[in-house]
Design a protein around this motif. Sequence first.
Motif, short mmCIF file in Angstrom:
data_model
loop_
_atom_site.label_atom_id
_atom_site.label_comp_id
_atom_site.label_asym_id
_atom_site.label_seq_id
_atom_site.Cartn_x
_atom_site.Cartn_y
_atom_site.Cartn_z
N PRO A 1 0.81 -1.16 -0.04
CA PRO A 1 -0.11 0.46 0.05
C PRO A 1 1.06 1.15 -0.33
O PRO A 1 2.28 1.36 0.60
CB PRO A 1 -0.89 -0.21 1.29
CG PRO A 1 -0.87 -1.48 1.53
CD PRO A 1 0.10 -2.06 1.68
N GLU A 2 0.02 2.01 -0.27
CA GLU A 2 0.65 3.37 -0.62
C GLU A 2 1.31 4.13 1.02
O GLU A 2 0.37 3.65 2.16
CB GLU A 2 -0.44 4.76 -0.62
CG GLU A 2 0.29 6.18 -0.87
CD GLU A 2 1.74 6.08 -1.97
OE1 GLU A 2 2.44 6.96 -1.99
OE2 GLU A 2 1.12 5.51 -3.06
N GLY A 3 2.22 4.29 1.31
CA GLY A 3 3.26 4.90 2.45
C GLY A 3 4.06 3.81 2.92
O GLY A 3 5.13 4.41 4.19
N PHE A 4 3.93 3.06 2.04
CA PHE A 4 5.68 2.10 2.31
C PHE A 4 5.89 1.79 1.19
O PHE A 4 5.57 1.32 0.60
CB PHE A 4 4.77 0.43 2.40
CG PHE A 4 5.94 -0.56 3.25
CD1 PHE A 4 6.38 -0.39 4.22
CD2 PHE A 4 6.29 -1.69 2.76
CE1 PHE A 4 7.23 -0.82 4.82
CE2 PHE A 4 7.05 -2.35 3.31
CZ PHE A 4 7.29 -2.18 4.81
N TYR A 5 7.20 2.34 1.71
CA TYR A 5 8.02 2.71 0.25
C TYR A 5 9.77 1.97 0.79
O TYR A 5 9.71 1.12 0.96
CB TYR A 5 8.11 4.39 -0.13
CG TYR A 5 9.16 4.66 0.79
CD1 TYR A 5 10.68 5.35 0.67
CD2 TYR A 5 8.17 4.89 2.22
CE1 TYR A 5 10.82 6.26 1.66
CE2 TYR A 5 9.06 6.02 3.48
CZ TYR A 5 9.92 6.37 3.00
OH TYR A 5 10.49 6.98 3.86
N ASN A 6 9.85 1.97 -0.17
CA ASN A 6 11.90 1.74 -1.21
C ASN A 6 11.56 0.42 -0.86
O ASN A 6 12.05 -0.55 -0.40
CB ASN A 6 13.22 2.02 -0.24
CG ASN A 6 13.98 2.13 -0.85
OD1 ASN A 6 14.36 2.15 -1.94
ND2 ASN A 6 14.52 2.14 0.39
N VAL A 7 10.53 -0.05 -1.16
CA VAL A 7 10.50 -1.95 -0.70
C VAL A 7 11.39 -2.61 -1.71
O VAL A 7 11.99 -2.90 -2.90
CB VAL A 7 9.12 -2.24 -1.26
CG1 VAL A 7 9.05 -4.04 -0.86
CG2 VAL A 7 7.90 -1.68 -0.25
N ALA B 1 1.81 8.15 -5.01
CA ALA B 1 0.87 9.13 -4.29
C ALA B 1 1.72 10.91 -4.73
O ALA B 1 1.05 11.49 -5.37
CB ALA B 1 -0.59 8.93 -4.09
N GLN B 2 2.44 10.74 -3.41
CA GLN B 2 3.64 11.32 -3.34
C GLN B 2 4.74 10.83 -3.42
O GLN B 2 5.22 9.97 -3.13
CB GLN B 2 3.28 12.20 -2.45
CG GLN B 2 3.43 11.49 -1.13
CD GLN B 2 3.12 11.74 0.36
OE1 GLN B 2 1.87 11.98 0.55
NE2 GLN B 2 3.96 11.33 0.95
N PRO B 3 5.88 11.81 -3.35
CA PRO B 3 7.80 10.94 -3.31
C PRO B 3 7.57 11.38 -2.15
O PRO B 3 6.78 11.58 -1.49
CB PRO B 3 8.30 12.73 -3.91
CG PRO B 3 7.53 13.73 -4.26
CD PRO B 3 5.70 13.02 -4.06
N GLN C 1 14.58 11.29 -3.54
CA GLN C 1 13.05 11.45 -4.28
C GLN C 1 12.83 10.43 -4.99
O GLN C 1 12.90 9.96 -5.86
CB GLN C 1 13.02 12.98 -4.61
CG GLN C 1 12.92 14.13 -3.99
CD GLN C 1 12.21 14.63 -2.51
OE1 GLN C 1 11.12 13.86 -3.00
NE2 GLN C 1 12.60 14.08 -1.48
N LEU C 2 12.00 9.26 -4.38
CA LEU C 2 11.97 8.00 -4.73
C LEU C 2 10.22 8.56 -5.45
O LEU C 2 9.48 9.38 -4.38
CB LEU C 2 11.49 6.98 -3.64
CG LEU C 2 13.07 7.11 -3.43
CD1 LEU C 2 12.47 4.88 -2.60
CD2 LEU C 2 13.64 5.99 -4.07
N THR C 3 9.92 8.36 -6.60
CA THR C 3 8.69 8.48 -7.08
C THR C 3 7.38 7.38 -7.18
O THR C 3 6.57 7.59 -8.26
CB THR C 3 9.25 9.80 -8.24
OG1 THR C 3 9.16 9.36 -9.82
CG2 THR C 3 9.59 10.96 -8.39
N GLU C 4 8.26 6.56 -7.63
CA GLU C 4 7.75 4.58 -7.94
C GLU C 4 8.65 4.10 -7.52
O GLU C 4 9.56 3.59 -7.22
CB GLU C 4 7.79 5.31 -9.90
CG GLU C 4 9.28 4.71 -9.88
CD GLU C 4 9.28 4.54 -11.71
OE1 GLU C 4 9.48 4.00 -12.17
OE2 GLU C 4 8.13 5.24 -12.35
#
Length: 172
Positions: free
Chosen positions: A60-66, A84-86, A93-96
């Motif tokens: 889900p959105e909010g858990f990044y750099n997986v 949805a946000q960087p 900056q991670l955008t995806e």
Amino acid sequence: MIRILAASATLVVALTAVPAFAHVTLEVQETAVGSTYKAVLRIPHGCGTEATNVVRVQIPEGFYNVKPMPKAGWTLETVTGPYAQPYDNHGTQLTEGVTEIVWSGGDLPNEWYEEFVFRGTFASTLEPGTFYFPAIQGCATGEEAWIDVTGDENAEMPAPSVELVPAGAAGH
């Protein structure tokens, strides 16, 4: 008579403990907002009597750099997409990033237990509360969809979850 009562009490405790082990869960149940988290997804059984051969987990959105951990005997794939946000990852900056992880081609018999691991970071902008990682077990002729994110304690197929606490509140 005492032995019968003791055996009955043991049986009642064992039977009431079984449902907790029947669900797909995360090993660590609490972490802080803004922290890095190693998710250990526990698969306790197959689909009925069939072996599990696919494990999918939504990110889900909010858990990044997986980053998922490869598993011997399984093919590892990731699905990526825009955030949805960087998110700031140590000045970058991670955008995806990863939105789904798929382990496939394995063979986890119903009688065995296994763990699937991935790590990432919880955004510092998240609010404390329950964070869900919906997961699906695929088997030869069906699936077990652990996707209920209602938080209902009686949910039949609850999504694996972790409780987010305020930054600095988790016992690290």
